[in-house]
Scaffold this motif. Structure first.
Motif, PDB file in Angstrom:
ATOM      1  N   ASP A  84       0.762  -1.290   0.270  1.00  0.00           N
ATOM      2  CA  ASP A  84       0.146   0.107   0.118  1.00  0.00           C
ATOM      3  C   ASP A  84       1.059   1.588  -0.049  1.00  0.00           C
ATOM      4  O   ASP A  84       0.114   1.905  -0.751  1.00  0.00           O
ATOM      5  N   GLU A  85       2.043   1.299   0.491  1.00  0.00           N
ATOM      6  CA  GLU A  85       2.777   2.326   1.434  1.00  0.00           C
ATOM      7  C   GLU A  85       3.773   3.121  -0.327  1.00  0.00           C
ATOM      8  O   GLU A  85       4.344   3.980  -0.430  1.00  0.00           O
ATOM      9  N   GLU A  86       3.942   1.974  -1.577  1.00  0.00           N
ATOM     10  CA  GLU A  86       4.369   2.237  -2.715  1.00  0.00           C
ATOM     11  C   GLU A  86       3.159   2.205  -4.080  1.00  0.00           C
ATOM     12  O   GLU A  86       3.908   2.631  -4.769  1.00  0.00           O
ATOM     13  N   HIS A 123       6.336  12.792  -7.492  1.00  0.00           N
ATOM     14  CA  HIS A 123       7.618  13.971  -6.838  1.00  0.00           C
ATOM     15  C   HIS A 123       6.269  13.741  -5.340  1.00  0.00           C
ATOM     16  O   HIS A 123       7.714  13.679  -4.274  1.00  0.00           O
ATOM     17  N   ALA A 124       5.192  13.868  -5.189  1.00  0.00           N
ATOM     18  CA  ALA A 124       4.492  14.156  -3.588  1.00  0.00           C
ATOM     19  C   ALA A 124       5.537  12.852  -3.025  1.00  0.00           C
ATOM     20  O   ALA A 124       5.072  12.675  -1.908  1.00  0.00           O
ATOM     21  N   TRP A 125       4.937  11.322  -3.522  1.00  0.00           N
ATOM     22  CA  TRP A 125       5.310  10.004  -3.286  1.00  0.00           C
ATOM     23  C   TRP A 125       6.939   9.999  -2.237  1.00  0.00           C
ATOM     24  O   TRP A 125       7.041   9.775  -1.608  1.00  0.00           O
ATOM     25  N   ALA A 126       8.075  10.584  -3.304  1.00  0.00           N
ATOM     26  CA  ALA A 126       9.334  11.032  -3.096  1.00  0.00           C
ATOM     27  C   ALA A 126       9.657  11.634  -1.683  1.00  0.00           C
ATOM     28  O   ALA A 126       9.962  11.581  -1.193  1.00  0.00           O
ATOM     29  N   ALA A 127       8.806  13.199  -1.961  1.00  0.00           N
ATOM     30  CA  ALA A 127       8.924  13.688  -1.384  1.00  0.00           C
ATOM     31  C   ALA A 127       8.471  13.530   0.490  1.00  0.00           C
ATOM     32  O   ALA A 127       9.288  14.009   1.652  1.00  0.00           O
ATOM     33  N   THR A 129       8.133  10.013   1.336  1.00  0.00           N
ATOM     34  CA  THR A 129       8.814   8.846   2.075  1.00  0.00           C
ATOM     35  C   THR A 129      10.133   9.045   1.695  1.00  0.00           C
ATOM     36  O   THR A 129      11.246   8.778   2.630  1.00  0.00           O
ATOM     37  N   GLY A 130      10.830   9.756   1.340  1.00  0.00           N
ATOM     38  CA  GLY A 130      12.804  10.483   1.224  1.00  0.00           C
ATOM     39  C   GLY A 130      13.013   9.931   0.713  1.00  0.00           C
ATOM     40  O   GLY A 130      14.770   9.742   0.689  1.00  0.00           O
TER      41      GLY A 130
END
Length: 174
Positions: A84-86, A123-127, A129-130
């Motif tokens: 789910d988190e990906e 972009h939102a996912w990368a931001a 999760t870091g």
């Protein structure tokens, strides 16, 4: 039932072996349906569970062949079968591939919208999760690519070349 597709015609509608509606028409390299009996390209199998690195590798190969619609199917499988988190990452990547598909089909407005939507999701996912290189993906370069293609598609009067515009998922080294 079509031997190659596992789809049968039932009362004028194509159905898979479980009775769900599924179009058995052959498709071109951009996923557009062709007339029955026409020579199409091999369809990407759906519902395949792959390791994330395998998804990236397979999608890159399809993009390099000028088949972004098929790459979208790989990303969609990862989106639906992954943790789910990906899901936002894989959904965003699928939207990028579909954006390229639409731009290559000549739907410049839809292509640009999907490219920007997909880039925003990645972009939102990368931001959140870091992570800036999940599974070797060059997120920053993909975002630049998506904006450049969206802008180019909006300025084009003809479809873009899917192979020429294929992104390098892992950056210039991929």
């Amino acid at each position: 039932m079509s031997e190659a597709s596992g789809v049968r015609a039932d009362r004028g509608r194509d159905r898979d072996t479980e009775g769900r509606a599924r179009n058995a028409r052959p498709r071109d390299g951009l996923g557009r349906p062709l007339p029955y009996g026409a020579q199409g390209v091999a369809r990407q199998p759906e519902g395949v569970v792959r390791a994330p690195l395998d998804s990236v590798t397979e999608a890159q190969a399809l993009l390099d062949e000028g088949k972004p619609f098929h790459a979208h199917e790989v990303f969609e499988d990862a989106w639906k079968s992954g943790p789910d988190e990906e899901r936002a990452l894989w959904r965003g990547l699928a939207q990028l591939a579909v954006g390229l598909t639409h731009a290559a089909r000549g739907n410049t407005t839809g292509g640009a919208r999907l490219l920007r939507r997909g880039a925003g999701a990645v972009h939102a996912w990368a931001a959140e999760t870091g992570q800036d290189r999940p599974y070797g993906l060059a997120v920053a370069e993909l975002l630049v690519w998506a904006e450049e293609l969206a802008t180019a598609a909006e300025q084009e009067t003809t479809p873009v070349d899917a192979r020429a515009w294929a992104p390098r998922l892992r950056g210039e080294q991929s």
